[in-house]
Motif scaffolding. Sequence first.
Motif, PDB file in Angstrom:
ATOM      1  N   ALA A  44      13.051  58.417  38.903  1.00 39.84           N
ATOM      2  CA  ALA A  44      11.913  59.289  38.613  1.00 39.84           C
ATOM      3  C   ALA A  44      12.412  60.732  38.715  1.00 39.84           C
ATOM      4  N   PRO A  45      13.071  61.253  37.642  1.00 44.73           N
ATOM      5  CA  PRO A  45      13.660  62.587  37.731  1.00 44.73           C
ATOM      6  C   PRO A  45      12.593  63.670  37.852  1.00 44.73           C
ATOM      7  N   VAL A  46      12.949  64.726  38.564  1.00 54.12           N
ATOM      8  CA  VAL A  46      12.038  65.848  38.749  1.00 54.12           C
ATOM      9  C   VAL A  46      11.984  66.683  37.470  1.00 54.12           C
ATOM     10  N   TYR A  47      13.118  66.770  36.734  1.00 50.90           N
ATOM     11  CA  TYR A  47      13.163  67.530  35.487  1.00 50.90           C
ATOM     12  C   TYR A  47      14.108  66.847  34.510  1.00 50.90           C
ATOM     13  N   GLN A  64       1.437  65.935  24.966  1.00 54.89           N
ATOM     14  CA  GLN A  64       2.473  65.541  25.920  1.00 54.89           C
ATOM     15  C   GLN A  64       3.440  64.623  25.175  1.00 54.89           C
ATOM     16  N   ARG A  65       4.651  65.140  24.889  1.00 54.44           N
ATOM     17  CA  ARG A  65       5.629  64.323  24.178  1.00 54.44           C
ATOM     18  C   ARG A  65       6.897  64.232  25.002  1.00 54.44           C
ATOM     19  N   ASP A  66       7.638  63.194  24.747  1.00 48.52           N
ATOM     20  CA  ASP A  66       8.884  62.971  25.461  1.00 48.52           C
ATOM     21  C   ASP A  66       9.961  63.906  24.921  1.00 48.52           C
ATOM     22  N   ALA A  67      10.712  64.542  25.785  1.00 55.93           N
ATOM     23  CA  ALA A  67      11.754  65.491  25.368  1.00 55.93           C
ATOM     24  C   ALA A  67      12.873  64.786  24.601  1.00 55.93           C
TER      25      ALA A  67
END
Length: 155
Positions: A44-47, A64-67
Amino acid sequence: MAPQGKGKAAKAAAQTRKGYSKKGTRIHTRTHFFKPKTLALKRAPVYERKAVHALPAEFNPKEQRDARALLSKMNKFRVVKYPLTTESAMKKIEDHNTLVFIVDIKANKRQIKDAVREMYDIKCAKVNTLIRPDGLKKAYVRLTNDLDALDIANR
């Protein structure tokens, strides 16, 4: 009742003097020892570790889209960076009917061919690529015989 309690106490006292352990020795039946499997938590990365290089034209910042989905978007403007106009590139244009471009390092030959076809409305015979010592990718786009590279370069 009293004698039974006394017996328990005597038994417990004898065990503390002697030492008592329930742990036995493990019998290994294989030649290889494997560590026991432990709980593997999902990351669960913070960024995000990668920055967004290029945003598609239909990007809406409110959504809200995935980078990673944005990173994978290779449009024609991201693929072809700029045409190369060095002396050797001009010689290729005149003698070999070939245009020379600097392209994105991650672009493959099919993507380069499609991007040039969309941007210039031309047909490519083949695409050769190389990565220069400075880290940029150069693409040699050979045009079909019915097209003249010099006319397209002057557009």
